[in-house]
Design a protein around this motif. Structure first.
Motif, PDB file in Angstrom:
ATOM      1  N   THR A   1       0.854  -1.192   0.000  1.00 43.34           N
ATOM      2  CA  THR A   1       0.000   0.000   0.000  1.00 43.34           C
ATOM      3  C   THR A   1       0.892   1.245   0.000  1.00 43.34           C
ATOM      4  O   THR A   1       2.022   1.219   0.520  1.00 43.34           O
ATOM      5  CB  THR A   1      -0.916   0.014   1.235  1.00 43.34           C
ATOM      6  OG1 THR A   1      -0.109  -0.048   2.427  1.00 43.34           O
ATOM      7  CG2 THR A   1      -1.870  -1.177   1.202  1.00 43.34           C
TER       8      THR A   1
ATOM      9  N   ASN B   1       0.988   4.040   1.703  1.00 44.19           N
ATOM     10  CA  ASN B   1       1.452   4.539   3.004  1.00 44.19           C
ATOM     11  C   ASN B   1       2.607   3.717   3.549  1.00 44.19           C
ATOM     12  O   ASN B   1       3.595   4.260   4.073  1.00 44.19           O
ATOM     13  CB  ASN B   1       0.298   4.547   4.007  1.00 44.19           C
ATOM     14  CG  ASN B   1      -0.686   5.674   3.750  1.00 44.19           C
ATOM     15  OD1 ASN B   1      -0.362   6.643   3.079  1.00 44.19           O
ATOM     16  ND2 ASN B   1      -1.891   5.548   4.280  1.00 44.19           N
TER      17      ASN B   1
ATOM     18  N   ARG C   1       5.839   4.187   1.505  1.00 46.95           N
ATOM     19  CA  ARG C   1       6.499   5.438   1.902  1.00 46.95           C
ATOM     20  C   ARG C   1       7.182   5.279   3.249  1.00 46.95           C
ATOM     21  O   ARG C   1       8.290   5.802   3.462  1.00 46.95           O
ATOM     22  CB  ARG C   1       5.481   6.578   1.948  1.00 46.95           C
ATOM     23  CG  ARG C   1       5.098   7.122   0.588  1.00 46.95           C
ATOM     24  CD  ARG C   1       4.392   8.463   0.707  1.00 46.95           C
ATOM     25  NE  ARG C   1       3.111   8.345   1.399  1.00 46.95           N
ATOM     26  CZ  ARG C   1       1.956   8.128   0.791  1.00 46.95           C
ATOM     27  NH1 ARG C   1       1.908   8.009  -0.536  1.00 46.95           N
ATOM     28  NH2 ARG C   1       0.829   8.038   1.481  1.00 46.95           N
ATOM     29  N   PHE C   2       6.533   4.562   4.169  1.00 46.20           N
ATOM     30  CA  PHE C   2       7.145   4.337   5.483  1.00 46.20           C
ATOM     31  C   PHE C   2       8.438   3.531   5.336  1.00 46.20           C
ATOM     32  O   PHE C   2       9.455   3.842   5.980  1.00 46.20           O
ATOM     33  CB  PHE C   2       6.167   3.592   6.394  1.00 46.20           C
ATOM     34  CG  PHE C   2       6.756   3.212   7.725  1.00 46.20           C
ATOM     35  CD1 PHE C   2       6.805   4.123   8.758  1.00 46.20           C
ATOM     36  CD2 PHE C   2       7.286   1.941   7.929  1.00 46.20           C
ATOM     37  CE1 PHE C   2       7.357   3.783   9.991  1.00 46.20           C
ATOM     38  CE2 PHE C   2       7.839   1.589   9.149  1.00 46.20           C
ATOM     39  CZ  PHE C   2       7.879   2.515  10.187  1.00 46.20           C
TER      40      PHE C   2
ATOM     41  N   GLN D   1      -0.250   2.764  11.970  1.00 44.82           N
ATOM     42  CA  GLN D   1      -0.749   2.236  10.700  1.00 44.82           C
ATOM     43  C   GLN D   1      -1.136   0.766  10.831  1.00 44.82           C
ATOM     44  O   GLN D   1      -2.143   0.314  10.279  1.00 44.82           O
ATOM     45  CB  GLN D   1       0.328   2.392   9.619  1.00 44.82           C
ATOM     46  CG  GLN D   1       0.601   3.823   9.200  1.00 44.82           C
ATOM     47  CD  GLN D   1      -0.544   4.429   8.405  1.00 44.82           C
ATOM     48  OE1 GLN D   1      -1.269   3.729   7.713  1.00 44.82           O
ATOM     49  NE2 GLN D   1      -0.721   5.736   8.528  1.00 44.82           N
TER      50      GLN D   1
ATOM     51  N   ALA E   1      -0.546  15.704   1.886  1.00 44.00           N
ATOM     52  CA  ALA E   1      -1.511  15.083   2.786  1.00 44.00           C
ATOM     53  C   ALA E   1      -2.346  16.146   3.497  1.00 44.00           C
ATOM     54  O   ALA E   1      -3.560  15.984   3.687  1.00 44.00           O
ATOM     55  CB  ALA E   1      -0.786  14.204   3.806  1.00 44.00           C
TER      56      ALA E   1
END
Length: 562
Positions: A289, A291, A294-295, A409, A533
């Motif tokens: 995903t 998010n 990116r993490f 998350q 964001a």
């Protein structure tokens, strides 16, 4: 539904553990809270100090054990190999059996193997000790956090987590501070004796001061061990390539390529098995995903940037002949910076400050790299105080927010996703540090060869300045060598050594410049993601308000049309 393996106590609402495998949060007296904080500090430092002592004194240990540089590189690699793979099972183990049992096994094995190494010695035992150290450290960070949570009321949970996960970062500066004293009265044996003593003290502390009970649920499945059997060798092969690539040079040994191919095959096979499981150990769909991607990239890069300290500044000072004795004041500053960063992160912690703290850490890394750019061979450890304090400040600041961003998350989807987050965090931090050291050392060597060639090409004995310098270098050996031909050869060799030293200094400056550019690029990307964001959230909020305003109000009961 999870199957409870033990009956749970009749907890008050504020005492209930957050997740299965976590400790409950009963009331403690101030003295007991202080004891929990002390155990958290001891266990957290124990998990990383052994490996940090070996890394800081690797050249000395290699010489005293008669190891080649390639063999020496296997020692820290063995620690990372075991540490990143054991984290796959730590979370589920503490959910089913409790973390204290795992800690007792790990710390006990670690102490026993370390003491055995004092009796047997040798390369194989040294590698085994480092592997046992990685196994014990797999629980040390989690234990440090769980014990620190008991040191304050539940209202301070966030701040205690930040401190708990930050404690292991104190191990590296402490190792550099303690090493000269440990080695002055003996050889490598004192390092390992101190390491075994720490492990035994931590084991005693964990046994005497137990964590409050939590919920134990059945979570292990047979396929978990299939995935582990595939992922563990794959990750170990990848670590081996990063550890040995520089020593054997990346493209000169075929077995490095085969290890890399094996790593890709094993890891892809593990991910394939996990992707098609009903209750996977690793949530592969979640991993891709946006998010989480990116993490992963952000967590890897921020650990990569810390290599500016571990390889850049320390490597340059080592090249200039500085040893642990001379660098002790510098690591006092680094230790102070890490503590200040950790406390600053804890005191300012809130969900709204997480991104700001991470961005501040990136800015600190970039500013430190800019300060270090332009170093010369005349610089000494005290010249690095400001820049390395800033790096240490950023290092102490980023870990807590990073953990909270990832775990928040994961908890959106359920406790099972915490295992995936734990593995991702361990992989990004371990591989980020190793990749940073491997790539920066490779880049530094390449730039050093370029500068050496350029400087050597400019050395013309017919040049008056070069001739004068050669005479000065020959004068060093005038009282020792009477033959003028040999004296001239020694003077030329000494001048070549000086040229190579200057080439190394220039190459390290290029490393600092590269770190600064990476920090700037990472900062720009982070700001872009954060601003985008924020804009999206504002637009969504504005759209929701507009929708609510535009919707017709329902007619009151009994109303009729005019």
């Amino acid at each position: 539904m999870a199957v409870l393996l033990k009956p749970t106590p009749n907890w008050e609402e504020h005492e209930k553990p957050t997740l299965p495998g976590s400790a409950s949060m009963p009331y403690h007296t101030p003295a007991v809270r202080l004891a929990y904080a002390c155990v958290a500090l001891l266990v957290g430092i124990t998990g990383g100090l052994g490996n940090a002592l070996v890394t800081a004194n690797l050249a000395t240990i290699q010489g005293q054990l008669g190891l080649t540089p390639s063999e020496g590189a296997w020692l820290p690699a063995a620690y990372v190999m075991v540490n990143i793979t054991v984290n796959m099972l730590v979370f589920k183990f503490r959910q089913q059996y409790g973390l204290r049992l795992f800690a007792e096994i790990g710390l006990g094995l670690y102490a026993a193997v370390t003491l055995l190494h004092l009796l047997v010695g040798g390369f194989a035992m040294a590698v085994l000790v480092r592997a046992a150290s990685g196994f014990a450290a797999g629980t040390a960070t989690t234990l440090s956090m769980l014990y620190m949570l008991q040191a304050a009321p539940r209202a301070y949970t966030g701040k205690m987590v930040v401190i708990g996960v930050g404690i292991p970062q104190l191990a590296t500066p402490l190792a550099w501070l303690l090493s000269p004293t440990l080695l002055v009265f003996g050889q490598w044996h004192n390092l390992y004796l101190f390491e075994a003593g720490l492990a035994l003290c931590s084991l005693a502390a964990v046994v005497v001061l137990k964590l409050p009970p939590g919920m134990h649920v059945k979570v292990f499945e047979k396929k978990d061990f299939i995935s582990f059997a595939l992922m563990a060798p794959g990750a170990a092969m990848l670590v081996a390539v990063l550890a040995q690539g520089y020593s054997h040079w990346w493209f000169d040994e075929a077995w490095l390529a085969w290890l890399l191919i094996g790593a890709v095959v094993f890891i892809l096979a593990a991910l394939f098995v996990e992707h098609h499981r009903e209750n996977p150990l690793l949530q592969t769909r979640w991993l891709v995903t946006p998010n989480i991607l990116r993490f992963i990239v952000g967590a890897f890069l921020i650990r990569f940037l810390t290599s500016e300290q571990t390889f850049g500044a320390v490597g340059l000072l080592r090249t200039l002949g500085m040893g642990p004795d001379q660098m002790q004041p510098l690591f006092v500053v680094i230790l102070a910076g890490t503590i200040v960063g950790m406390l600053a992160s804890a005191l300012t912690f809130s969900p709204r400050t997480l991104i700001a703290q991470l961005i501040a850490a990136i800015v600190l890394f970039g500013v430190a790299a800019m300060i270090d750019y332009g170093r010369t061979s005349l610089d000494r450890p005290e010249d690095f105080f400001l820049s390395q304090f800033l790096v240490a400040l950023g290092s102490g600041m980023f870990m807590g927010p990073l953990v909270f961003l990832g775990i928040s998350q994961a908890l959106k989807y359920g406790p099972n996703y915490v295992v995936t987050f734990t593995v991702v965090l361990s992989l990004t931090q371990s591989l980020g540090a190793m990749t940073g050291s491997a790539l920066l050392s490779t880049y530094q060597l390449h730039r050093e060869q370029v500068y050496s060639s350029a400087l050597t090409a400019d050395i013309n004995p017919a040049d008056p300045q070069v001739a004068l310098r050669l005479q000065q270098q020959q004068g060093v050996y005038r009282a020792l060598i009477t033959d003028p031909v040999q004296r001239a050869a020694q003077g030329t060799a000494l001048l070549s050594q000086i040229a190579r030293r200057e080439a190394n200094v220039r190459a390290f400056n290029d490393v600092f410049a590269l770190s600064g550019m990476l920090a700037l690029a990472f900062l720009s990307w982070s700001l872009f993601v954060a601003i985008r964001a924020s804009v999206r959230n504002r637009r969504a909020a504005a759209a929701a308000v507009a929708t609510a305003t535009a919707s017709p109000n329902p007619a009151p009961p009994g109303a009729t049309k005019a």
